[in-house]
Design a protein around this motif. Structure first.
Motif, short mmCIF file in Angstrom:
data_model
loop_
_atom_site.label_atom_id
_atom_site.label_comp_id
_atom_site.label_asym_id
_atom_site.label_seq_id
_atom_site.Cartn_x
_atom_site.Cartn_y
_atom_site.Cartn_z
N PRO A 180 -29.05 -19.36 4.33
CA PRO A 180 -29.62 -19.41 5.68
C PRO A 180 -29.27 -20.69 6.44
O PRO A 180 -29.25 -21.78 5.87
CB PRO A 180 -31.13 -19.35 5.43
CG PRO A 180 -31.26 -18.73 4.08
CD PRO A 180 -30.07 -19.19 3.30
N VAL A 181 -28.99 -20.51 7.71
CA VAL A 181 -28.88 -21.61 8.66
C VAL A 181 -30.17 -21.66 9.47
O VAL A 181 -30.75 -22.72 9.67
CB VAL A 181 -27.65 -21.44 9.57
CG1 VAL A 181 -27.63 -22.48 10.68
CG2 VAL A 181 -26.36 -21.50 8.73
N THR A 182 -30.61 -20.49 9.89
CA THR A 182 -31.90 -20.35 10.59
C THR A 182 -32.61 -19.12 10.04
O THR A 182 -31.98 -18.09 9.80
CB THR A 182 -31.71 -20.19 12.11
OG1 THR A 182 -30.94 -21.28 12.60
CG2 THR A 182 -33.04 -20.15 12.83
N VAL A 183 -33.90 -19.26 9.82
CA VAL A 183 -34.74 -18.14 9.39
C VAL A 183 -35.87 -18.00 10.39
O VAL A 183 -36.47 -19.00 10.82
CB VAL A 183 -35.32 -18.38 7.97
CG1 VAL A 183 -36.29 -17.26 7.59
CG2 VAL A 183 -34.20 -18.49 6.94
N TYR A 184 -36.15 -16.77 10.79
CA TYR A 184 -37.28 -16.47 11.66
C TYR A 184 -38.24 -15.57 10.90
O TYR A 184 -37.81 -14.65 10.19
CB TYR A 184 -36.83 -15.73 12.93
CG TYR A 184 -35.90 -16.54 13.79
CD1 TYR A 184 -36.41 -17.47 14.70
CD2 TYR A 184 -34.53 -16.40 13.69
CE1 TYR A 184 -35.55 -18.23 15.49
CE2 TYR A 184 -33.67 -17.15 14.48
CZ TYR A 184 -34.19 -18.06 15.37
OH TYR A 184 -33.35 -18.81 16.15
N GLY A 185 -39.53 -15.82 11.05
CA GLY A 185 -40.55 -14.97 10.47
C GLY A 185 -41.50 -14.52 11.56
O GLY A 185 -41.97 -15.34 12.36
N TYR A 186 -41.76 -13.22 11.61
CA TYR A 186 -42.61 -12.63 12.64
C TYR A 186 -43.79 -11.93 11.97
O TYR A 186 -43.62 -10.93 11.28
CB TYR A 186 -41.83 -11.63 13.49
CG TYR A 186 -40.66 -12.27 14.21
CD1 TYR A 186 -40.87 -12.94 15.41
CD2 TYR A 186 -39.38 -12.23 13.67
CE1 TYR A 186 -39.81 -13.55 16.07
CE2 TYR A 186 -38.32 -12.84 14.33
CZ TYR A 186 -38.54 -13.49 15.51
OH TYR A 186 -37.50 -14.10 16.17
N GLY A 187 -44.99 -12.49 12.17
CA GLY A 187 -46.19 -11.91 11.59
C GLY A 187 -46.92 -11.05 12.60
O GLY A 187 -46.95 -11.36 13.79
N ARG A 188 -47.52 -9.97 12.10
CA ARG A 188 -48.32 -9.07 12.95
C ARG A 188 -49.63 -8.77 12.24
O ARG A 188 -49.72 -8.86 11.03
CB ARG A 188 -47.55 -7.77 13.20
CG ARG A 188 -46.35 -7.96 14.09
CD ARG A 188 -45.63 -6.64 14.36
NE ARG A 188 -45.24 -5.93 13.16
CZ ARG A 188 -44.24 -6.27 12.37
NH1 ARG A 188 -43.53 -7.34 12.63
NH2 ARG A 188 -43.95 -5.57 11.30
N GLY A 189 -50.60 -8.43 13.00
CA GLY A 189 -51.92 -8.13 12.45
C GLY A 189 -52.97 -8.67 13.40
O GLY A 189 -52.86 -8.53 14.61
N ALA A 190 -54.00 -9.33 12.84
CA ALA A 190 -55.06 -9.90 13.68
C ALA A 190 -54.47 -10.92 14.66
O ALA A 190 -54.95 -11.07 15.77
CB ALA A 190 -56.12 -10.56 12.80
N GLN A 191 -53.43 -11.62 14.22
CA GLN A 191 -52.71 -12.55 15.08
C GLN A 191 -51.21 -12.29 14.94
O GLN A 191 -50.73 -11.93 13.87
CB GLN A 191 -53.00 -14.00 14.68
CG GLN A 191 -54.40 -14.44 14.96
CD GLN A 191 -54.53 -15.94 14.73
OE1 GLN A 191 -53.77 -16.53 13.99
NE2 GLN A 191 -55.51 -16.53 15.38
#
Length: 170
Positions: free
Chosen positions: A149-160
């Motif tokens: 990885p050079v850049t990693v993105y994480g996208y969380g969903r749920g209550a927030q």
């Protein structure tokens, strides 16, 4: 990059007001447990190409294999920059991970043997290593690629909802 805990940057404009950056441990868990990934490559004419594949996470990199004559392999030969994604397809819950990096051909047979063991453990797929490539039970030959990885993105969903990024030296 090592598999130690890292601090991500929360992107407030794409996150709920009280959200916090997701932990790196969630990224590692997601990458290790994911069964299906999607790889995005670029064709020589600039058009995108996206296809599902399976991959394993080891020592700070994703590993995948593909036939040398497949579109993704030809695209990577011309432009090794790629994106691998995984996660879930539910709007109300889940965590998605996007890994941007450069696909590098792996031909070291000791490394390939370790990765082949990972494929067998995770998916039940058995490969033998021959001439710097994987060979399947049917005799099909596959090139193996490593993406650090050079850049990693994480996208969380749920209550927030949260959008977190991690950057690494290339």
């Amino acid at each position: 990059m090592t598999d130690t805990d890292r601090t991500g940057t929360l992107h407030a404009g794409f996150s709920s007001p009280d959200a916090t950056a997701q932990p790196w441990s969630l990224v590692l868990e997601t990458l290790a447990e994911a069964e299906v990934f999607w790889i995005s490559t670029v064709r020589p004419d600039g058009q995108p190409h996206v296809t599902p594949l399976i991959a394993v996470w080891r020592d700070g990199a994703l590993y995948f294999c593909t036939g040398g004559d497949e579109v993704k392999a030809r695209n990577l030969a011309a432009n090794p920059e790629c994106v691998l994604t995984t996660g879930c397809n539910r709007m109300g819950s889940g965590f998605d991970v996007v890994v941007q990096g450069r696909a590098v051909s792996v031909t070291d047979e000791a490394r390939l043997a370790v990765v082949a063991g990972d494929y067998e453990s995770k998916y039940g797929w058995v490969f033998r290593v021959e001439d710097g490539r994987f060979v399947g039970a049917s005799g099909n030959v596959a090139e193996v690629f490593e993406v650090r990885p050079v850049t990693v993105y994480g996208y969380g969903r749920g209550a927030q909802y949260s959008a977190t990024s991690w950057r690494f030296s290339s």
